[in-house]
Scaffold this active site. Structure first.
Site, PDB file in Angstrom:
ATOM      1  N   CYS A 162       0.947  -1.335  -0.115  1.00 30.53           N
ATOM      2  CA  CYS A 162       0.057  -0.052   0.104  1.00 30.53           C
ATOM      3  C   CYS A 162       0.917   1.212   0.035  1.00 30.53           C
ATOM      4  CB  CYS A 162      -0.985  -0.213   1.282  1.00 30.53           C
ATOM      5  SG  CYS A 162      -0.175   0.044   2.837  1.00 30.53           S
ATOM      6  N   HIS A 213      -2.347   1.476   6.832  1.00 31.52           N
ATOM      7  CA  HIS A 213      -2.871   1.458   5.605  1.00 31.52           C
ATOM      8  C   HIS A 213      -3.067   2.912   4.795  1.00 31.52           C
ATOM      9  CE1 HIS A 213      -4.109  -0.941   2.020  1.00 31.52           C
ATOM     10  NE2 HIS A 213      -5.200  -0.021   2.021  1.00 31.52           N
ATOM     11  N   HIS A 225      -6.193   1.721  -3.995  1.00 35.56           N
ATOM     12  CA  HIS A 225      -5.172   1.338  -2.864  1.00 35.56           C
ATOM     13  C   HIS A 225      -4.679  -0.192  -3.217  1.00 35.56           C
ATOM     14  CE1 HIS A 225      -8.090  -1.140  -0.473  1.00 35.56           C
ATOM     15  NE2 HIS A 225      -8.731  -0.859  -1.352  1.00 35.56           N
TER      16      HIS A 225
END
Length: 259
Positions: A162, A213, A225
């Site tokens: 990510c 994240h 993402h």
């Protein structure tokens, strides 16, 4: 202190001095580094691009002098601007693959660049000066990574995590970000979801409230993402809702606008 440069497309950066150890990041071609401690056949390095540290095998190291290292890091360079490009090695007469966001030092306006004792040629349309900040097209660049597989520690379209995804996409537009999401969350200006804009970074937390994240906001409360693969999903004040799984998969933390 010793100095090196990466002449490979990518080199795995490991948590411990062992080929079986977790890959925490990658070095892309053209990235320089310092290295010190040695254990077995591994050296601990620090990447000059983002100061990330880890262990790489000595077979992957091409040593350079302190003067070469200093010159590499002070000169203007070009950045590759497509997810995966090819360059021709004028020295060995073969093709080398170059991931998006790779730094090409000693590069001229027609795409000829040098790494250590090697000379290469890349198509001029695939590069732009790294000093040129370009916000236009950032979301288009992010979309070019759609379906890239998730890979912990990865930084390329062949496998990416990510924060590697956000770092590389922004880097391809002349904007430097730290390697990890928790550090990226310290940058820029905090904004609320109601006044967020496409291109803002959105962060998500674990049960302890720690950032774990990150993704890039798109229009109409959607986010791109890397989670399983690079994909687009819905977002609201609670977090990311996955139509694929029929539930929320990530808990909202904050949004930052990188100027």
């Amino acid at each position: 202190m010793n100095y090196g440069i990466n002449l490979n497309s990518i080199i795995p950066l490991r948590a411990e001095p062992d080929d079986r150890s977790e890959m925490v990041s990658q070095l892309l071609i053209g990235e320089s580094f310092t290295y010190t401690d040695k254990k077995s056949s591994f050296y601990k390095i620090s990447n000059s691009m983002d100061n990330y540290t880890g262990w790489i095998d000595e077979k992957s190291i091409t040593s350079i002098t302190p003067d070469e290292y200093n010159e590499l890091n002070k000169q203007s360079s070009f950045i590759t601007t497509i997810p995966l490009a090819e360059a021709f090695d004028l020295t060995s007469k073969c093709i080398i693959r170059i991931p998006g966001g790779s730094r090409l030092p000693n590069c001229d306006s027609i795409g000829r660049f040098g790494l250590h004792e090697y000379k290469f040629q890349i198509h001029r349309d695939f590069i732009l000066p790294e000093s040129e900040v370009r916000r236009d097209g950032l979301l288009l660049t992010a979309s070019a990574f759609i379906n890239a597989p998730y890979l912990w520690g990865g930084k390329t379209v062949m496998g990416i995590d990510c924060s590697g995804f956000t770092q590389i996409v922004f880097r391809m537009h002349g904007i430097k970000l730290p390697r990890d999401s928790k550090d990226q969350a310290q940058l820029g200006e905090s904004v609320g979801l109601s006044n967020a804009q496409p291109g803002d970074l959105v962060f998500f937390q674990n049960n302890e409230g720690k950032v774990v994240h990150v993704g890039i906001l798109l229009e109409k409360q959607r986010i791109i993402h890397a989670s399983g693969r690079v994909k687009i999903e819905r977002i609201d004040e609670q977090g990311i809702y996955s139509d694929e799984y029929g539930r929320y998969t990530h808990t909202f933390h904050s949004i930052r606008r990188i100027q």
